[in-house]
Design a protein around this motif. Structure first.
Motif, mmCIF file in Angstrom:
data_model
loop_
_atom_site.group_PDB
_atom_site.id
_atom_site.type_symbol
_atom_site.label_atom_id
_atom_site.label_comp_id
_atom_site.label_asym_id
_atom_site.label_seq_id
_atom_site.Cartn_x
_atom_site.Cartn_y
_atom_site.Cartn_z
ATOM 1 N N GLN A 102 0.814 -1.220 0.000
ATOM 2 C CA GLN A 102 0.000 0.000 0.000
ATOM 3 C C GLN A 102 0.850 1.274 0.000
ATOM 4 O O GLN A 102 0.388 2.335 0.437
ATOM 5 C CB GLN A 102 -0.955 0.017 1.198
ATOM 6 N N ALA A 103 2.062 1.188 -0.514
ATOM 7 C CA ALA A 103 2.950 2.359 -0.495
ATOM 8 C C ALA A 103 2.383 3.505 -1.319
ATOM 9 O O ALA A 103 2.425 4.661 -0.899
ATOM 10 C CB ALA A 103 4.336 1.966 -1.020
ATOM 11 N N ARG A 104 1.863 3.196 -2.514
ATOM 12 C CA ARG A 104 1.355 4.290 -3.364
ATOM 13 C C ARG A 104 0.154 4.958 -2.720
ATOM 14 O O ARG A 104 -0.021 6.179 -2.831
ATOM 15 C CB ARG A 104 1.016 3.760 -4.753
ATOM 16 N N TYR A 105 -0.697 4.171 -2.015
ATOM 17 C CA TYR A 105 -1.844 4.766 -1.327
ATOM 18 C C TYR A 105 -1.382 5.654 -0.176
ATOM 19 O O TYR A 105 -1.985 6.704 0.094
ATOM 20 C CB TYR A 105 -2.768 3.678 -0.798
ATOM 21 N N ALA A 106 -0.330 5.234 0.497
ATOM 22 C CA ALA A 106 0.192 6.036 1.605
ATOM 23 C C ALA A 106 0.667 7.394 1.100
ATOM 24 O O ALA A 106 0.365 8.439 1.691
ATOM 25 C CB ALA A 106 1.340 5.294 2.285
ATOM 26 N N ALA A 107 1.408 7.387 -0.014
ATOM 27 C CA ALA A 107 1.905 8.648 -0.570
ATOM 28 C C ALA A 107 0.755 9.503 -1.078
ATOM 29 O O ALA A 107 0.738 10.724 -0.877
ATOM 30 C CB ALA A 107 2.901 8.363 -1.692
#
Length: 402
Positions: A102-107
């Motif tokens: 979920q890295a892209r959602y976090a950013a």
């Protein structure tokens, strides 16, 4: 005699020494003490995290975030999360290789969260790490998206206009707020974040859909493309909702109406999308809306309109098209005059088959423009290349035909 290492190789070498690299010109953005603290926090994650903060300059060594992350990943040879600046401002972007944490959602969530509008790079990286550690990055992204919708409805309510909670409101979560602004006589621009006005380029190009969208989209799976299309619609809705350039003259109003209509159409298509051709159509509509918004800003400032930059006729996921070319489909007498990207134009001129977007019809894959035009608004309009009424057709429901 060994050759000079490439920029990507130099960054990879630096990341082997430390997972956080900051270009010397940006050293003050992330002091060493913050770097050391962040490295310790990122090590708690179940995936390697690499932070690469370098200037992204059109025409420079690194021109977009996707290019930077992809090259450095290839040179480093390690899967994980790569965090960079966004090429559309100083927001942070995350690209993950070999997994999904979920890295892209976090950013994205941090990008949309107004609480972090003026936050330091270290604070925003901290928040990204916290969201990934919690496993709630997607949930927070959805929450921030809903907050944008709520603000849009509240603004419209304050103006005494319908909030759009009735039938079909789900198809367009943010257009109503933007329409309320237009009704109040305001139009204009913002980048991805409302308080980053100093980074807006004066030629209006900052309003256009970031071209990295297409370098990512053409390699994406359908699910990834759906997420990306949704993100672009939300971002465009936020841009419209926070617009603040006075409408001056009939032409500015026409252009703003065109931008709002394109946004509404994109929301409708996304809501009922059934495959890659529809998702490509969402990006086409957002691109048209942003073109219209950029022109509205230019006209309001007393400058010439910015010419629209159409996407490739053969496959909109290729991105920007060049000048028109004459092309005749094999087995057809009809000669078309369309815009194509450089590679497709080269193939067409060489009498070769361009890399065409395919559509699944009756159990088989066909070029999208060979589908029955009575059942495909994309085939009927060529994504806007063959007819100028793509947006009105979407708004009247042509995209729901089967």
């Amino acid at each position: 005699m060994s050759s000079e290492p490439s920029p990507g190789e130099r960054l990879a070498a630096a990341l082997r020494r430390s997972p956080v690299y900051v270009d010397p010109s940006l050293a003050s953005a992330l002091p060493k003490a913050d770097r050391d603290r962040l490295i310790a926090k990122f090590r708690k994650l179940p995936v390697p995290v690499f932070v690469v903060l370098v200037p992204l300059i059109k025409g420079g060594t690194w021109s977009d975030d996707d290019q930077l992350a992809t090259v450095v990943h290839a040179k480093l040879g390690r899967d994980g999360v790569y965090i960079t600046f966004s090429d559309s401002g100083d927001d942070l972007r995350a690209k993950e290789f070999g997994g999904d944490h979920q890295a892209r959602y976090a950013a994205w969530a941090v990008s949309f969260d107004r609480a972090y509008d003026d936050a330091s790079v270290a604070t925003r990286l901290d928040r990204i790490a916290d969201l990934m550690l919690s496993g709630n990055a997607k949930k927070e992204y959805d929450r921030q998206s809903a907050a944008i919708e709520k603000r849009a409805k509240q603004r419209r309510s304050e103006q005494g206009l319908p909030t759009g909670d009735g039938e079909d409101s789900s198809a367009l979560p943010f257009a109503l707020g933007a329409a309320g602004i237009a009704a109040a006589g305001a139009a204009g621009l913002l980048l991805w974040r409302r308080r980053r006005m100093a980074s807006v380029r004066r030629d209006g190009s900052a309003l256009l859909l970031p071209r990295t969208v297409f370098s990512t989209a053409k390699r994406a799976s359908e699910d990834q493309l759906r997420e990306q299309a949704s993100h672009e619609v939300i971002a465009f809705g936020e841009l419209l909702d926070t617009t603040d350039v006075p409408v001056s003259g009939e032409r500015t109003g026409e252009l703003m109406t065109r931008a709002l209509d394109a946004y509404q159409a994109a929301g409708k298509v996304l809501d009922r999308s059934r495959g890659v051709p529809d998702l490509a159509g969402v990006l086409v509509l957002v691109d048209q809306g942003r073109d219209a918004l950029a022109s509205a800003r230019a006209v309001a400032a007393g400058k010439p309109e910015i010419p629209p930059s159409p996407l490739c006729f053969f496959n909109p996921l290729h991105g920007d098209a060049g000048p028109r070319i004459d092309w005749r489909p094999i087995g057809s007498r009809r000669r078309l005059r369309v815009h194509a990207c450089r590679d497709c134009a080269r193939a067409a001129r060489a009498k070769q088959t361009p890399d065409i977007l395919m559509d699944r019809r009756d159990g088989r894959e066909v070029p999208y423009f060979e589908a029955d035009p009575t059942k495909s608004v994309w085939a009927e309009t060529g994504y806007g290349h063959l007819r100028e009424d793509l947006v009105p057709r979407i708004l009247r429901g042509d995209h729901t035909q089967t």
